[in-house]
Every structure is written in structure tokens, then in C-alpha cells.
Enzyme design. Structure first.
Site, PDB file in Angstrom:
ATOM      1  N   LYS A 212       0.839  -1.224   0.000  1.00 46.03           N
ATOM      2  CA  LYS A 212       0.000   0.000   0.000  1.00 46.03           C
ATOM      3  C   LYS A 212       0.865   1.262   0.000  1.00 46.03           C
ATOM      4  O   LYS A 212       0.668   2.165  -0.793  1.00 46.03           O
ATOM      5  CB  LYS A 212      -0.925   0.044   1.237  1.00 46.03           C
ATOM      6  CG  LYS A 212      -1.839  -1.140   1.408  1.00 46.03           C
ATOM      7  CD  LYS A 212      -2.716  -0.995   2.646  1.00 46.03           C
ATOM      8  CE  LYS A 212      -1.951  -0.989   3.957  1.00 46.03           C
ATOM      9  NZ  LYS A 212      -1.263  -2.258   4.279  1.00 46.03           N
TER      10      LYS A 212
ATOM     11  N   ARG B 259      -9.498   1.146   8.898  1.00 46.20           N
ATOM     12  CA  ARG B 259      -9.078  -0.219   9.195  1.00 46.20           C
ATOM     13  C   ARG B 259     -10.140  -0.946  10.020  1.00 46.20           C
ATOM     14  O   ARG B 259      -9.954  -2.122  10.338  1.00 46.20           O
ATOM     15  CB  ARG B 259      -7.789  -0.166  10.028  1.00 46.20           C
ATOM     16  CG  ARG B 259      -6.531  -0.465   9.243  1.00 46.20           C
ATOM     17  CD  ARG B 259      -5.364  -0.348  10.209  1.00 46.20           C
ATOM     18  NE  ARG B 259      -4.232  -1.110   9.794  1.00 46.20           N
ATOM     19  CZ  ARG B 259      -3.182  -0.608   9.131  1.00 46.20           C
ATOM     20  NH1 ARG B 259      -3.152   0.657   8.784  1.00 46.20           N
ATOM     21  NH2 ARG B 259      -2.165  -1.367   8.821  1.00 46.20           N
TER      22      ARG B 259
ATOM     23  N   ARG C  10      11.500  -5.567   4.866  1.00 46.05           N
ATOM     24  CA  ARG C  10      11.127  -4.149   4.702  1.00 46.05           C
ATOM     25  C   ARG C  10      12.042  -3.235   5.510  1.00 46.05           C
ATOM     26  O   ARG C  10      12.398  -3.511   6.636  1.00 46.05           O
ATOM     27  CB  ARG C  10       9.679  -3.942   5.161  1.00 46.05           C
ATOM     28  CG  ARG C  10       9.317  -2.459   5.278  1.00 46.05           C
ATOM     29  CD  ARG C  10       7.856  -2.195   5.164  1.00 46.05           C
ATOM     30  NE  ARG C  10       7.074  -2.722   6.271  1.00 46.05           N
ATOM     31  CZ  ARG C  10       5.737  -2.636   6.314  1.00 46.05           C
ATOM     32  NH1 ARG C  10       5.083  -2.059   5.338  1.00 46.05           N
ATOM     33  NH2 ARG C  10       5.089  -3.140   7.333  1.00 46.05           N
TER      34      ARG C  10
ATOM     35  N   ARG D 279      11.204  -1.614  11.073  1.00 41.86           N
ATOM     36  CA  ARG D 279      10.178  -1.220  12.045  1.00 41.86           C
ATOM     37  C   ARG D 279      10.117  -2.220  13.193  1.00 41.86           C
ATOM     38  O   ARG D 279      10.236  -3.416  12.980  1.00 41.86           O
ATOM     39  CB  ARG D 279       8.810  -1.155  11.356  1.00 41.86           C
ATOM     40  CG  ARG D 279       8.608   0.126  10.588  1.00 41.86           C
ATOM     41  CD  ARG D 279       7.418   0.102   9.669  1.00 41.86           C
ATOM     42  NE  ARG D 279       6.199  -0.463  10.228  1.00 41.86           N
ATOM     43  CZ  ARG D 279       5.039  -0.472   9.577  1.00 41.86           C
ATOM     44  NH1 ARG D 279       4.949   0.067   8.362  1.00 41.86           N
ATOM     45  NH2 ARG D 279       3.967  -1.009  10.107  1.00 41.86           N
TER      46      ARG D 279
ATOM     47  N   ARG E 254      -0.542  -8.810  13.648  1.00 46.22           N
ATOM     48  CA  ARG E 254      -1.158  -7.781  12.798  1.00 46.22           C
ATOM     49  C   ARG E 254      -2.018  -8.415  11.711  1.00 46.22           C
ATOM     50  O   ARG E 254      -3.066  -7.884  11.359  1.00 46.22           O
ATOM     51  CB  ARG E 254      -0.072  -6.886  12.196  1.00 46.22           C
ATOM     52  CG  ARG E 254       0.508  -5.951  13.241  1.00 46.22           C
ATOM     53  CD  ARG E 254       1.826  -5.383  12.838  1.00 46.22           C
ATOM     54  NE  ARG E 254       1.745  -4.587  11.638  1.00 46.22           N
ATOM     55  CZ  ARG E 254       2.770  -4.355  10.832  1.00 46.22           C
ATOM     56  NH1 ARG E 254       3.933  -4.882  11.081  1.00 46.22           N
ATOM     57  NH2 ARG E 254       2.612  -3.598   9.784  1.00 46.22           N
TER      58      ARG E 254
HETATM   59  P1  ADP Z   1       1.202  -1.527   7.340  1.00 45.93           P
HETATM   60  O1  ADP Z   1       1.704  -0.602   6.274  1.00 45.93           O
HETATM   61  O2  ADP Z   1       2.193  -2.569   7.704  1.00 45.93           O
HETATM   62  O3  ADP Z   1      -0.152  -2.037   7.012  1.00 45.93           O
HETATM   63  P2  ADP Z   1       0.801   0.907   8.821  1.00 45.93           P
HETATM   64  O4  ADP Z   1       2.076   1.629   8.645  1.00 45.93           O
HETATM   65  O5  ADP Z   1      -0.335   1.302   7.966  1.00 45.93           O
HETATM   66  O6  ADP Z   1       1.067  -0.655   8.658  1.00 45.93           O
HETATM   67  O7  ADP Z   1       0.343   0.970  10.336  1.00 45.93           O
HETATM   68  C1  ADP Z   1       1.244   0.665  11.377  1.00 45.93           C
HETATM   69  C2  ADP Z   1       0.502   0.607  12.693  1.00 45.93           C
HETATM   70  O8  ADP Z   1      -0.089   1.890  12.969  1.00 45.93           O
HETATM   71  C3  ADP Z   1      -0.659  -0.376  12.747  1.00 45.93           C
HETATM   72  O9  ADP Z   1      -0.256  -1.703  13.037  1.00 45.93           O
HETATM   73  C4  ADP Z   1      -1.504   0.226  13.864  1.00 45.93           C
HETATM   74  O10 ADP Z   1      -0.930  -0.045  15.128  1.00 45.93           O
HETATM   75  C5  ADP Z   1      -1.354   1.735  13.597  1.00 45.93           C
HETATM   76  N1  ADP Z   1      -2.407   2.184  12.670  1.00 45.93           N
HETATM   77  C6  ADP Z   1      -2.231   2.620  11.397  1.00 45.93           C
HETATM   78  N2  ADP Z   1      -3.403   2.929  10.823  1.00 45.93           N
HETATM   79  C7  ADP Z   1      -4.359   2.677  11.758  1.00 45.93           C
HETATM   80  C8  ADP Z   1      -5.770   2.751  11.767  1.00 45.93           C
HETATM   81  N3  ADP Z   1      -6.459   3.184  10.687  1.00 45.93           N
HETATM   82  N4  ADP Z   1      -6.420   2.413  12.902  1.00 45.93           N
HETATM   83  C9  ADP Z   1      -5.748   1.996  13.992  1.00 45.93           C
HETATM   84  N5  ADP Z   1      -4.420   1.872  14.046  1.00 45.93           N
HETATM   85  C10 ADP Z   1      -3.715   2.202  12.936  1.00 45.93           C
HETATM   86  P1  ADP Z   2       2.195  -1.817   3.219  1.00 46.09           P
HETATM   87  O1  ADP Z   2       2.189  -0.310   3.257  1.00 46.09           O
HETATM   88  O2  ADP Z   2       0.979  -2.392   2.559  1.00 46.09           O
HETATM   89  O3  ADP Z   2       2.428  -2.415   4.574  1.00 46.09           O
HETATM   90  P2  ADP Z   2       4.777  -1.559   1.820  1.00 46.09           P
HETATM   91  O4  ADP Z   2       4.489  -0.666   0.664  1.00 46.09           O
HETATM   92  O5  ADP Z   2       5.549  -1.022   2.946  1.00 46.09           O
HETATM   93  O6  ADP Z   2       3.417  -2.289   2.308  1.00 46.09           O
HETATM   94  O7  ADP Z   2       5.512  -2.857   1.224  1.00 46.09           O
HETATM   95  C1  ADP Z   2       5.892  -3.937   2.078  1.00 46.09           C
HETATM   96  C2  ADP Z   2       7.270  -4.468   1.637  1.00 46.09           C
HETATM   97  O8  ADP Z   2       7.158  -5.119   0.371  1.00 46.09           O
HETATM   98  C3  ADP Z   2       8.306  -3.366   1.453  1.00 46.09           C
HETATM   99  O9  ADP Z   2       9.543  -3.900   1.831  1.00 46.09           O
HETATM  100  C4  ADP Z   2       8.262  -3.079  -0.051  1.00 46.09           C
HETATM  101  O10 ADP Z   2       9.494  -2.579  -0.547  1.00 46.09           O
HETATM  102  C5  ADP Z   2       7.929  -4.446  -0.635  1.00 46.09           C
HETATM  103  N1  ADP Z   2       7.061  -4.376  -1.829  1.00 46.09           N
HETATM  104  C6  ADP Z   2       6.062  -3.507  -2.092  1.00 46.09           C
HETATM  105  N2  ADP Z   2       5.466  -3.779  -3.269  1.00 46.09           N
HETATM  106  C7  ADP Z   2       6.095  -4.888  -3.763  1.00 46.09           C
HETATM  107  C8  ADP Z   2       5.928  -5.677  -4.952  1.00 46.09           C
HETATM  108  N3  ADP Z   2       4.973  -5.392  -5.843  1.00 46.09           N
HETATM  109  N4  ADP Z   2       6.754  -6.734  -5.105  1.00 46.09           N
HETATM  110  C9  ADP Z   2       7.705  -7.037  -4.183  1.00 46.09           C
HETATM  111  N5  ADP Z   2       7.904  -6.330  -3.037  1.00 46.09           N
HETATM  112  C10 ADP Z   2       7.116  -5.275  -2.831  1.00 46.09           C
END
Ligand code: ADP
Ligand code: ADP
Ligand code: ZN
Length: 217
Positions: free
Chosen positions: A13, A88, A127, A160, A171
Site C-alpha cells: 500500500k 481499518r 522491509r 520497524r 497484525r
Molecule cells: P502496514 O503498512 O504494515 O499495514 P501501517 O504503517 O499502515 O502498517 O500501520 C502501522 C501501525 O499503525 C498499525 O499496526 C496500527 O498499530 C497503527 N495504525 C495505522 N493505521 C491505523 C488505523 N487506521 N487504525 C488503527 N491503528 C492504525
Molecule cells: P504496506 O504499506 O501495505 O504495509 P509496503 O508498501 O511497505 O506495504 O511494502 C511492504 C514491503 O514489500 C516493502 O519492503 C516493499 O518494498 C515491498 N514491496 C512492495 N510492493 C512490492 C511488490 N509489488 N513486489 C515485491 N515487493 C514489494
């Protein structure tokens, strides 16, 4: 253009949100980035949120909704926005819907990036993120040009705290319980588009652009 990008942790994302937000000149709003910034600056909100986030749990709905509403009130969101990681929970989705309704507005599309569990763990453990600008990298799939330094702002990239194996599993469980129900919610509103997140980064962007080009004015 008002877009929500959904998907499990590690689906890509954040990576896609940065690209799409540049392409369409709309602000990228990541609740995760906002929380991480507050934590790194030791603000009262950051101190409050740190424990929950480090453990992989969701921050409380009321705080999260407040942060997003405050952010989308800002001038730069007049042209639209791309929400990444919000909503979420169903409570958050309803709050967003009623906030937009009050402004006689609505979302244009919800894009769900799907990636199977087997690939997610590999993505999460490799990541690396920049806590300054929110850019996300992968040690194999999307490495920084200079080892350990963000391509965008030159800050150090780090792993992270919540990307450790056990926390990732928690998660994913929370995603299944609290976020998956949103898929039906948005399907019912005819806003949902599902894309294959296992393709490479460029191909995923193209799938998203195809949807935005055909569905969004
Ligand atoms: P990921 O990209 O791995 O999905 P995020 O960076 O979006 O994770 O979020 C990291 C953490 O921040 C989540 O695990 C949660 O603890 C908090 N968080 C982010 N967005 C929300 C949300 N919409 N509601 C509640 N907690 C959130
Ligand atoms: P999210 O915000 O959904 O948690 P991220 O954008 O941080 O996800 O991506 C999660 C991990 O996967 C990062 O290390 C990123 O560089 C890698 N990644 C993202 N998109 C791709 C893809 N299409 N193929 C392989 N790795 C990817
Ligand atoms: Zn950076």
C-alpha cells in the site's frame, strides 16, 4: 479524486500510495506514517500510541479518526486525497462516510491490494522504512540506491519494531478480524476494486492507474 488503498500489512500500500500520489498530485495520507512520525518526535500522541503500535495492535478508533479528519481538513486535500491504512475498522469507515456526507462528498474508489500470506512474511521481514519521509524499501525487491540511506531524503532507513515475525502474525490476525469486514462494506457500496499485489511494483501501479483512469473523473 478521493481514494482508499486497502490491503493486509505488507501488501504494498505505502509503496503504491507514494507513486500514485505523485502521479495524480494528490496528498498521500498514511495513518501509520503519521503515528510513526509522532512517535519519533516523542509528542504526547506518539508516547500514547507507541506501546500499542509496537505490539502490532490497532490504535483507538477515536484518536485515529480525529487525526484523519484534521488532516483532510487541510487546504491541500481540496483536490482529493489517497488514504493508506485508513479506514481499518468498520467504525472508522462509517466515520469517514459520515464526515464526507456532511460535506456532500463521497469516496471515488476503494482499491484492495491482495497478496497471499506466504509472500507477506517475506516482504515484511525485508522491509526497511524511512521514518522521516515514510518511503518504504525492501532489501531484495526494492533496495535503496545507497545502502541504508533513503533515496528520497537521505535519512537512515530502519527496520520497524512491529515488523518482527510474531508481531507481523498478530497484525495479520487483527487484519482478518477487524479490517476484512470492510471488503464487504465497500463491495456493497460498489466502490471496491481488487488488484493482484503479487505483480512487480510497476505492474501493480499500472493496474491501479487503469482503475483510476476508467472509474474516477
Ligand atoms: P502496514 O503498512 O504494515 O499495514 P501501517 O504503517 O499502515 O502498517 O500501520 C502501522 C501501525 O499503525 C498499525 O499496526 C496500527 O498499530 C497503527 N495504525 C495505522 N493505521 C491505523 C488505523 N487506521 N487504525 C488503527 N491503528 C492504525
Ligand atoms: P504496506 O504499506 O501495505 O504495509 P509496503 O508498501 O511497505 O506495504 O511494502 C511492504 C514491503 O514489500 C516493502 O519492503 C516493499 O518494498 C515491498 N514491496 C512492495 N510492493 C512490492 C511488490 N509489488 N513486489 C515485491 N515487493 C514489494
Ligand atoms: Zn526518506
Amino acid at each position: 479524486m478521493k481514494i482508499v488503498l486497502m490491503g493486509p500489512p505488507g501488501a504494498g500500500k505505502g509503496t503504491q500510495a507514494k507513486l500514485i500520489s505523485n502521479m495524480y498530485s494528490i496528498p498521500h495520507i498514511s495513518t501509520g506514517d503519521i503515528f510513526r512520525k509522532q512517535i519519533s518526535q516523542n509528542t504526547p500522541l506518539g508516547i500514547k500510541a507507541k506501546e500499542t503500535i509496537d505490539k502490532g495492535q490497532l490504535a483507538p478508533d477515536d484518536i485515529t479518526i480525529h487525526i484523519v479528519e484534521e488532516r483532510i481538513e487541510l487546504e491541500d486535500c481540496k483536490v482529493g486525497f489517497l488514504l493508506d491504512g485508513f479506514p481499518r475498522t468498520v467504525v472508522q469507515a462509517l466515520a469517514l462516510e459520515s464526515y464526507l456526507q456532511h460535506k456532500s462528498d463521497k469516496l471515488d474508489a476503494v482499491i484492495l491490494v491482495e497478496v497471499p500470506r506466504s509472500e507477506i512474511l517475506e516482504r515484511m521481514t525485508g522491509r526497511r522504512v524511512c521514518l522521516n519521509c515514510g518511503a518504504s524499501y525492501h532489501i531484495h525487491f526494492n533496495p535503496t540506491k545507497v545502502e541504508g540511506k533513503c533515496d528520497v531524503c537521505g535519512n537512515q532507513v530502519v527496520q520497524r519494531v512491529d515488523d518482527q515475525d510474531e508481531t507481523v502474525k498478530r497484525r495479520l490476525r487483527i487484519y482478518d478480524e477487524q479490517t476484512q469486514p470492510l471488503i464487504r462494506f465497500y463491495e456493497g457500496k460498489k466502490l471496491l476494486h481488487i488488484i493482484d499485489g503479487t505483480l512487480n511494483i510497476k505492474e501493480v501501479s499500472k493496474s491501479i492507474c487503469d482503475i483510476l483512469g476508467s472509474e474516477v473523473i
